[in-house]
Structure formats: C-alpha cells, structure tokens
Design a protein around this motif. Sequence first.
Motif, short mmCIF file in Angstrom:
data_model
loop_
_atom_site.label_atom_id
_atom_site.label_comp_id
_atom_site.label_asym_id
_atom_site.label_seq_id
_atom_site.Cartn_x
_atom_site.Cartn_y
_atom_site.Cartn_z
N PRO B 281 0.92 -1.26 -0.09
CA PRO B 281 -0.05 -0.05 0.09
C PRO B 281 0.79 1.22 0.17
O PRO B 281 0.61 2.08 -0.80
CB PRO B 281 -0.62 -0.18 1.38
CG PRO B 281 -0.65 -1.58 1.58
CD PRO B 281 0.64 -2.12 0.89
N ASP B 282 1.94 1.18 0.83
CA ASP B 282 2.79 2.47 1.05
C ASP B 282 3.54 2.73 -0.44
O ASP B 282 3.74 3.84 -0.97
CB ASP B 282 3.83 2.31 2.08
CG ASP B 282 3.27 2.87 3.40
OD1 ASP B 282 2.15 3.58 3.44
OD2 ASP B 282 3.35 2.19 4.46
N LEU B 283 4.03 1.40 -0.89
CA LEU B 283 4.68 1.68 -2.41
C LEU B 283 4.00 2.28 -3.28
O LEU B 283 4.31 3.16 -4.05
CB LEU B 283 4.97 0.42 -2.85
CG LEU B 283 6.27 -0.50 -2.36
CD1 LEU B 283 6.58 -1.79 -2.93
CD2 LEU B 283 7.36 0.52 -2.53
N ARG B 284 2.58 1.95 -3.42
CA ARG B 284 1.77 2.42 -4.32
C ARG B 284 1.62 3.95 -4.14
O ARG B 284 1.61 5.01 -5.24
CB ARG B 284 0.42 1.62 -4.28
CG ARG B 284 0.51 0.29 -4.68
CD ARG B 284 -0.82 -0.42 -4.83
NE ARG B 284 -0.73 -1.79 -5.11
CZ ARG B 284 -1.08 -2.77 -4.50
NH1 ARG B 284 -1.91 -2.56 -3.24
NH2 ARG B 284 -0.70 -4.18 -4.96
N LYS B 285 1.38 4.33 -2.64
CA LYS B 285 0.99 5.74 -2.49
C LYS B 285 2.45 6.64 -3.00
O LYS B 285 2.49 7.77 -3.48
CB LYS B 285 1.07 5.72 -0.98
CG LYS B 285 0.28 7.05 -0.68
CD LYS B 285 -0.34 6.72 0.93
CE LYS B 285 0.65 6.60 2.04
NZ LYS B 285 0.39 6.00 3.35
N TRP B 286 3.58 6.02 -2.51
CA TRP B 286 4.87 6.69 -2.87
C TRP B 286 5.18 6.93 -4.18
O TRP B 286 5.76 7.59 -4.84
CB TRP B 286 6.13 5.99 -2.01
CG TRP B 286 6.03 6.27 -0.78
CD1 TRP B 286 4.91 6.93 0.09
CD2 TRP B 286 7.11 5.86 0.26
NE1 TRP B 286 5.26 6.75 1.56
CE2 TRP B 286 6.42 6.14 1.82
CE3 TRP B 286 8.26 5.09 0.60
CZ2 TRP B 286 6.99 5.97 2.74
CZ3 TRP B 286 8.98 5.02 1.50
CH2 TRP B 286 8.52 5.21 2.83
N GLY B 287 4.85 5.58 -4.99
CA GLY B 287 5.09 5.61 -6.54
C GLY B 287 4.27 6.70 -7.20
O GLY B 287 4.80 7.41 -8.19
N LEU B 288 3.43 7.08 -6.63
CA LEU B 288 2.54 8.08 -7.24
C LEU B 288 2.88 9.42 -6.67
O LEU B 288 2.80 10.32 -7.62
CB LEU B 288 0.97 7.61 -6.77
CG LEU B 288 -0.21 8.22 -7.82
CD1 LEU B 288 -0.04 7.59 -9.23
CD2 LEU B 288 -1.31 7.89 -7.28
N ASN B 289 3.02 9.74 -5.44
CA ASN B 289 3.38 11.05 -4.60
C ASN B 289 4.42 11.26 -4.15
O ASN B 289 4.79 12.76 -3.85
CB ASN B 289 2.01 11.00 -3.44
CG ASN B 289 0.93 10.68 -3.83
OD1 ASN B 289 0.44 11.01 -4.94
ND2 ASN B 289 -0.06 10.09 -3.07
N SER B 290 5.46 10.79 -4.17
CA SER B 290 6.72 11.14 -3.67
C SER B 290 7.33 12.23 -4.35
O SER B 290 7.20 12.31 -5.52
CB SER B 290 7.64 9.87 -3.55
OG SER B 290 9.07 10.32 -3.02
#
Lengths: 128, 374
Positions: B281-290
């Motif tokens: 879940p965090d990977l998907r979030k960071w992949g998009l927003n970091s």
Amino acid sequence: MSDKRILIVEDEKMTARLLVYRLKALGYDVTHIENGNDALEWTLRERPDLLILDVMLPGLSGFEILEKLQESGELANGKLDVIMLTTKNRSEDISRGFNLGAMEYISKPFKMDEFLLRLNRLVETSDS
Amino acid sequence: MTWIDTTAEWILTGIVSGLGLLTLLSVALVLGVRYRLHRIESRKKELRNQFSDRVIQYISGDLPLEEIQNRARRKIDYISLMEVIAPLGNSLDGEEEDRLQSLMAIEGIRSHYRHRLYHGSMNEQAKACLYFARLESLPESARPLFVQLANEGTPHRRYAAAQTVMVHGSLDQKKEVLHQMVRYPLLSSMATIDLVINFTRFGEEYHQEEMIFLMDEICSDDLSDERKALLVQALGELSYFHSLPMLLTCFSKLDPDGTHPDLQVAMIQVLADFGAEEILPDLRKWGLNSRFSEVRVAAASALGDFQSNHSVALLKWMVNDPDFRVVREAAASLARIPGVDLSQVTSHTLDPEEWDDLTGEVQPESDNGKRERT
C-alpha cells in the motif's frame, strides 16, 4: 594431447598467463586476447573450439560477445563451446550467461584442478 | 660606448645571469628526476617480466619457492614481485592460493610492508595495511596497531586498516573497529557494506550480536538517514531476514516528505527483496506521490518484484511520470506481470517511437526473472 583451439578472453594479465601456461601443458593450442572487440573479431575469423570468456572486459563485455556470437549463428549446433569466467557469481549473471549459450560458469576465485576438470569434461562431451 | 658602465647595470646583469643560471639548474634537475623515474619504471617493468614467468611456474608447482626468493633481494624486487602476484589473489583458490600465500609472506616482502606502515604518505600506509589483510596470519602483538590505524587518518587508510582487523583481529577488536567505522561519516557506502560483510564471515554465532547492533543503529536518532540507508543495504546484502520486523517498523515510521530519499529507497529495495508484501500500500502511495524521483523509481521497480495484478493500473499511470527513469522502471515492471500486454499501454511522457524502443528494450529483461537494480 588435444588439438583443440582455445581462446582466453581475460583482461587480468597474470590470470590469463597462468591459464595459458596450464592449458598449453595439456597440449591445447591456446591464444589470449584482452579486449572484447578484438576477441569477437578473432573468434569470427579463426573459429576456435572453445572460448574462455571473462564478463568484465575492455570494449565489448563477455555477455555482449555472446550475444553477437549467437546472432551470427556461431553458437548453434555446438560449433563453439563457451566457459564464462568471472568474479560475479550472482544468479542473474549465471542465468544470463546460460541463456546466451555458455556451457559452463566458473567464478573466481577458482581451484585450478576443478577448472581444468570441468574444461576437459566439456571438451570430451563436445567430442562425443 | 660600453655595454655596462653603471653600478645599477652591473647589478641588473648579475640578477639576470643568476636567474638564468637558476632556470638552467631547475630544468636540469627536472630532467634528471624524470630520467631517474623513467629508469626506475623501466627496471620495474623488466623485473615484472622476469618474475612473472617464474611466479606462474611456481604457482603451478613447477618451480621451488627458493628460486624466486633467491632472486628477490632489494626493495625494487619486492615491489615488482608484489605487483606481479597481487592480481592473482582475486582469481585463485585451493593449492594455488596456498602457494601464492607462501610467496606473499616471504620475509623480504613482509619486512618491506612492515616499514611502509610508518611511511609519511597515508596512501602508502593503506597499501601496507591491505597487504597484511591478504596474509593468512598476523602475530597477535601486531593487531593493536591496525585497530589504532583504523581509528585515525584518511578514510582510505582507516578502511584498509579496518579490513586487516576484520581478517586477523580478535572478536572484540573486530567489534570495536566495526562500530567506529559504521559511525564514521566519511566512509563510502561500498566500503561500509564491505566491512560489515567481512565481519559476518567470522561465523553465524558471532554475527547475530552485530546484526542487533546494526538494527539498533538504524532505529537510533544518532545516525544520519544516509548512514542508516547504508546499514539497511548491508542487511539486505547479507539477506538477514531476521531484521524484517524491525525494518517494517522503521518503514512505517518513515516520513514520506523527509529531507533525503536514500533511506526510503534502501528500505523499499531491501523489503521488496525480502518479499514483504506489507509495504505494497505504501509503495503504491509513494510511487504516485513522492516528491523524490529516486523514491518513485524504487517504488516502480519494487511493484514489479511483487508482480501483483493490483499494481497494474498504478504502473500504467506511472509510465506517464515526468522522469524517464520512473517511466522505464514502470514499463519494466509491467512487462514482468503475467498477462500484461505492453503494446496496449501508452505513455504521454515519450513519443510513440521512443515508447516502442523502450518496450522492446525492457521486454527481454523480464525473461530473466528478477531484474538488476538500476
């Protein structure tokens, strides 16, 4: 004694000289080249029976040489046997070498007896 | 009319003549030094040639050690001999390596490097340390010197001395040096990981304690994120799966908007290698927003490692990232997920021709299973 022609492609001079010394003592006809580009050109021209190929080389890498040989059809029907010789022994590199047509993969540091045993076995297999 | 008829002109002539003489002397000196250096180099080359044939015969068991020992008597002989035999150390094992060890340990060479430990140049001292690191044994009385050298001086000399301690030191000496080196901010990432890995060669029963030390350091507030990232990488290189719960805890506490991306990237890479699906879940979030493209690249690559169908939509979105490296990793990850046809995917970042080239390039990578990190 063997009349097989072997090309050693290795940029570390002393290792190459040691291999040449040991293989010549076994009766092989051995040539040594340090550079990947020269090695490919020599292989296509002279058609040795066996290639001992380091991965990291000046010019073309060992993998690139294998790719070019595969494209040219030199590796088809066992015309040329290849032993990859490298400090890298990661599984990805090994599988890449095998996928490109290498028959043996020997990682440094290696025991010379074991190296020669595997080389002789490969030569015998391709003879039969 | 005379050439020189005043005192001032005499003085001036004297100065000019003096300067001319000085220039001539300097040129002669430089030429002399160059000639001498050239002669030394030629002599070394000649000696290397002479020694290399004998070394090969000796390593192959065809020549007794004394044949080489009797010919090496001067400093220049030892230097040339070491230049010949040093590269072989990386290639040989077994009987040949044993012979190489006996040759490296002959008294003349040993004594030469013993003196080099006190040389004015730290670089020369580092070379000497690395020589002793390669020997099979080192007297107990000599070890404290290397512990001391590992704690002071240039990063290179410290690293070389630390390597010697990792090979020959007692467990306590190894721990002391490793702890200092891990906290020493000027040591490069490769060198730090190298030392940790060399330490763990000591044996499973000893390195558990050190792994706990590394994990404590990762969780502490004393180290910078960059240093912590190195330690995370070291745990990954060592495949130390026992660190997984600790890494997951640290990962959950990471600030996605932190100041430096290194720690986030290292965590993503190691946790993906360990197969920790909890981070998806965090990977998907960071992949998009970091805000760090390095983090988006690492996330795109890791999403491919997990090969989850739930990541396909996100990866298709990520091929539109403004950073080409993210586009490339996302495309490569899509190529690795079964059932995804890359020819049906388009990227707004690249023109159609570039996209075709990229998809053609990443496709074969998926045939070898896990990809190398870029």
